[in-house]
Scaffold this motif. Structure first.
Motif, PDB file in Angstrom:
ATOM      1  N   ILE A 122      53.108  51.203  45.714  1.00  0.00           N
ATOM      2  CA  ILE A 122      53.076  49.748  45.862  1.00  0.00           C
ATOM      3  C   ILE A 122      51.659  49.254  45.553  1.00  0.00           C
ATOM      4  N   ALA A 123      51.554  48.302  44.617  1.00  0.00           N
ATOM      5  CA  ALA A 123      50.255  47.736  44.277  1.00  0.00           C
ATOM      6  C   ALA A 123      49.642  47.062  45.504  1.00  0.00           C
ATOM      7  N   LYS A 124      48.356  47.278  45.707  1.00  0.00           N
ATOM      8  CA  LYS A 124      47.709  46.869  46.957  1.00  0.00           C
ATOM      9  C   LYS A 124      47.688  45.356  47.149  1.00  0.00           C
ATOM     10  N   LEU A 125      47.453  44.592  46.090  1.00  0.00           N
ATOM     11  CA  LEU A 125      47.268  43.155  46.248  1.00  0.00           C
ATOM     12  C   LEU A 125      48.567  42.371  46.121  1.00  0.00           C
ATOM     13  N   SER A 126      49.366  42.671  45.115  1.00  0.00           N
ATOM     14  CA  SER A 126      50.595  41.906  44.875  1.00  0.00           C
ATOM     15  C   SER A 126      51.778  42.418  45.668  1.00  0.00           C
ATOM     16  N   GLY A 127      51.724  43.679  46.102  1.00  0.00           N
ATOM     17  CA  GLY A 127      52.865  44.270  46.797  1.00  0.00           C
ATOM     18  C   GLY A 127      54.004  44.643  45.878  1.00  0.00           C
ATOM     19  N   LEU A 128      53.753  44.686  44.561  1.00  0.00           N
ATOM     20  CA  LEU A 128      54.807  45.010  43.600  1.00  0.00           C
ATOM     21  C   LEU A 128      54.904  46.520  43.395  1.00  0.00           C
ATOM     22  N   PRO A 129      56.117  47.057  43.213  1.00  0.00           N
ATOM     23  CA  PRO A 129      56.260  48.489  42.922  1.00  0.00           C
ATOM     24  C   PRO A 129      55.796  48.782  41.504  1.00  0.00           C
ATOM     25  N   CYS A 130      55.199  49.941  41.305  1.00  0.00           N
ATOM     26  CA  CYS A 130      54.683  50.328  39.993  1.00  0.00           C
ATOM     27  C   CYS A 130      54.450  51.835  40.003  1.00  0.00           C
ATOM     28  N   VAL A 131      54.008  52.384  38.875  1.00  0.00           N
ATOM     29  CA  VAL A 131      53.645  53.798  38.830  1.00  0.00           C
ATOM     30  C   VAL A 131      52.135  53.984  38.890  1.00  0.00           C
ATOM     31  N   TRP A 132      51.381  52.911  38.605  1.00  0.00           N
ATOM     32  CA  TRP A 132      49.916  52.968  38.664  1.00  0.00           C
ATOM     33  C   TRP A 132      49.377  51.564  38.831  1.00  0.00           C
ATOM     34  N   PHE A 133      48.280  51.430  39.584  1.00  0.00           N
ATOM     35  CA  PHE A 133      47.636  50.124  39.717  1.00  0.00           C
ATOM     36  C   PHE A 133      46.134  50.294  39.901  1.00  0.00           C
ATOM     37  N   ARG A 134      45.408  49.228  39.544  1.00  0.00           N
ATOM     38  CA  ARG A 134      43.972  49.141  39.776  1.00  0.00           C
ATOM     39  C   ARG A 134      43.689  47.732  40.274  1.00  0.00           C
ATOM     40  N   TYR A 135      42.773  47.597  41.234  1.00  0.00           N
ATOM     41  CA  TYR A 135      42.525  46.280  41.801  1.00  0.00           C
ATOM     42  C   TYR A 135      41.028  46.051  42.006  1.00  0.00           C
ATOM     43  N   LYS A 136      40.677  44.774  42.122  1.00  0.00           N
ATOM     44  CA  LYS A 136      39.289  44.376  42.400  1.00  0.00           C
ATOM     45  C   LYS A 136      39.316  43.084  43.204  1.00  0.00           C
ATOM     46  N   ILE A 137      38.542  43.043  44.286  1.00  0.00           N
ATOM     47  CA  ILE A 137      38.426  41.851  45.120  1.00  0.00           C
ATOM     48  C   ILE A 137      36.984  41.364  45.050  1.00  0.00           C
ATOM     49  N   GLU A 138      36.810  40.099  44.658  1.00  0.00           N
ATOM     50  CA  GLU A 138      35.483  39.505  44.541  1.00  0.00           C
ATOM     51  C   GLU A 138      35.378  38.301  45.471  1.00  0.00           C
ATOM     52  N   GLU A 139      34.210  38.129  46.045  1.00  0.00           N
ATOM     53  CA  GLU A 139      33.951  36.995  46.926  1.00  0.00           C
ATOM     54  C   GLU A 139      32.995  36.027  46.238  1.00  0.00           C
ATOM     55  N   GLN A 140      33.302  34.739  46.363  1.00  0.00           N
ATOM     56  CA  GLN A 140      32.444  33.718  45.781  1.00  0.00           C
ATOM     57  C   GLN A 140      31.219  33.523  46.678  1.00  0.00           C
ATOM     58  N   VAL A 141      30.053  33.770  46.109  1.00  0.00           N
ATOM     59  CA  VAL A 141      28.798  33.670  46.858  1.00  0.00           C
ATOM     60  C   VAL A 141      27.952  32.552  46.268  1.00  0.00           C
ATOM     61  N   LYS A 142      27.494  31.659  47.122  1.00  0.00           N
ATOM     62  CA  LYS A 142      26.657  30.549  46.686  1.00  0.00           C
ATOM     63  C   LYS A 142      25.249  30.716  47.247  1.00  0.00           C
ATOM     64  N   THR A 143      24.252  30.569  46.379  1.00  0.00           N
ATOM     65  CA  THR A 143      22.849  30.691  46.784  1.00  0.00           C
ATOM     66  C   THR A 143      22.071  29.490  46.264  1.00  0.00           C
ATOM     67  N   ARG A 144      20.971  29.184  46.933  1.00  0.00           N
ATOM     68  CA  ARG A 144      20.092  28.085  46.522  1.00  0.00           C
ATOM     69  C   ARG A 144      18.861  28.673  45.846  1.00  0.00           C
ATOM     70  N   HIS A 145      18.539  28.143  44.669  1.00  0.00           N
ATOM     71  CA  HIS A 145      17.363  28.601  43.927  1.00  0.00           C
ATOM     72  C   HIS A 145      16.695  27.405  43.274  1.00  0.00           C
ATOM     73  N   LYS A 146      15.482  27.134  43.714  1.00  0.00           N
ATOM     74  CA  LYS A 146      14.691  26.015  43.189  1.00  0.00           C
ATOM     75  C   LYS A 146      15.453  24.697  43.256  1.00  0.00           C
ATOM     76  N   GLY A 147      16.113  24.499  44.383  1.00  0.00           N
ATOM     77  CA  GLY A 147      16.820  23.251  44.592  1.00  0.00           C
ATOM     78  C   GLY A 147      18.182  23.170  43.944  1.00  0.00           C
ATOM     79  N   HIS A 148      18.614  24.231  43.259  1.00  0.00           N
ATOM     80  CA  HIS A 148      19.912  24.238  42.581  1.00  0.00           C
ATOM     81  C   HIS A 148      20.835  25.261  43.249  1.00  0.00           C
ATOM     82  N   THR A 149      22.102  24.919  43.343  1.00  0.00           N
ATOM     83  CA  THR A 149      23.104  25.830  43.899  1.00  0.00           C
ATOM     84  C   THR A 149      23.679  26.702  42.792  1.00  0.00           C
ATOM     85  N   GLN A 150      23.586  27.994  42.983  1.00  0.00           N
ATOM     86  CA  GLN A 150      24.121  28.946  42.009  1.00  0.00           C
ATOM     87  C   GLN A 150      25.317  29.670  42.616  1.00  0.00           C
ATOM     88  N   THR A 151      26.365  29.792  41.836  1.00  0.00           N
ATOM     89  CA  THR A 151      27.590  30.455  42.292  1.00  0.00           C
ATOM     90  C   THR A 151      27.830  31.713  41.480  1.00  0.00           C
TER      91      THR A 151
END
Length: 329
Positions: free
Chosen positions: A85-114
């Motif tokens: 079972i694929a980890k994220l979608s829960g769909l049956p398969c014979v092979w899967f690969r997944y990646k989870i990314e988090e949106q990170v916001k930082t301040r640099h010289k008065g500007h917000t960078q994502t």
């Protein structure tokens, strides 16, 4: 003159700035460009070598495939064990690969960078069947260069968004992120029933799996016999004195070795029905490839990447020479 256009003026200004820059910084820039050029050169060679292997290796039928480095084609099938079972979608398969990314916001010289930061990733290592019209083999996907046909990417407010947050209709390759959320989830799959191209090392189950030595088998057998003293005495107490002396124990060890060898021979005969495992080669010159694309499609993809990396190698090398000349010559 035509050569004194905006581009020529920009390059002249850049050359002047480089000429007056810190030599150490310029040297680091040249080294970085040269390193990028070398990396792209290696990737070009790697893709070209993959193309040659795919085109030059004949496709074998599973029943007649020899032990060793082989090319196979068939249909991916689940085994009779618990489904994959694929980890994220829960769909049956014979092979899967997944990646989870988090949106990170930082301040640099008065500007917000994502930016997106990877917080979890992985891929399945469960075995499955590759079947054609002549037989089937076990596929061990660990260590393979896998090219799946299905790739989904969606946004979610939860790390494990699952099917509830998965946008409707997200099921095709190159699907881009949709929706909104703090997390971006990406999943690639090879579904059961898909055609699979495989190039790897084929071994029999008996030689592929880790097996104890004959001496280990003998020790384990003697340990079991000692736990059943009445049977042990009945079999090996030849002088009927109620104990196993040194000579009788030697006979027991010899009998244990004969039985261990017989059991191993029977296991080899039992596994000689053609059941084999396709797995990694552990040889850089012979890659282990699994793909849900056909040979023609896969070769086309490798050719495209080879051209792109070759172009990047050329321009990075040219840039390294130009920066070096602008500073030191």
């Amino acid at each position: 003159m035509p050569s004194s256009g905006p581009l020529a003026q920009w390059l002249a200004g850049l050359a002047s700035n480089i000429h007056h820059s810190d030599p150490a910084m310029v040297g680091m820039a040249v080294a970085a460009l040269a390193g990028g050029c070398a990396f792209c050169s290696w990737r070009t060679w790697r893709n070209v070598s993959h193309i040659r292997l795919i085109e030059d290796t004949p496709t074998a039928k599973i029943r007649s495939a020899h032990q060793g480095y082989v090319e196979l084609e068939g249909t991916g099938k689940l085994m009779d064990s618990p489904p994959i079972i694929a980890k994220l979608s829960g769909l049956p398969c014979v092979w899967f690969r997944y990646k989870i990314e988090e949106q990170v916001k930082t301040r640099h010289k008065g500007h917000t960078q994502t930016r997106w930061q990877v917080i979890d990733k992985g891929e399945s290592t469960e075995t499955f069947w590759l079947q054609d019209d002549t037989g089937r083999v076990v596929i061990d996907p660990e260590g393979a260069d896998v090219t799946p046909r299905h790739k989904d990417s969606w946004r979610s407010g939860s790390m494990l968004g699952g099917m509830a947050s998965r946008p409707a209709g997200v099921s095709s390759f190159f699907t881009s992120s949709t929706g909104s959320g703090t997390y971006r989830l990406t999943e690639e799959r090879i579904n059961s029933g898909e055609r699979i191209y495989a190039l790897g090392l084929l071994k029999s189950v008996s030689s592929y799996t880790s097996r104890p030595t004959v001496d280990e088998d003998v020790r384990e057998m003697l340990k079991d016999w000692k736990q059943d003293q009445p049977t042990l005495l009945q079999r090996f107490d030849l002088n009927k004195d109620g104990k196993i002396d040194e000579i009788e124990w030697r006979l027991a060890r010899a009998q244990a070795r004969r039985e261990a060898m017989k059991n191993r021979q029977e296991q080899v005969i039992h596994s000689a029905d053609g059941l084999s495992v396709l797995g990694p080669t552990h040889d850089g010159s012979r890659p282990y490839i699994l793909s849900a694309f056909t040979q023609a499609e896969l070769t086309k993809r490798y050719k495209l990447w080879a051209v792109l990396y070759a172009a990047a190698c050329f321009f990075l090398g040219l840039a390294a020479v130009w920066v070096f000349n602008a500073k030191f010559i």
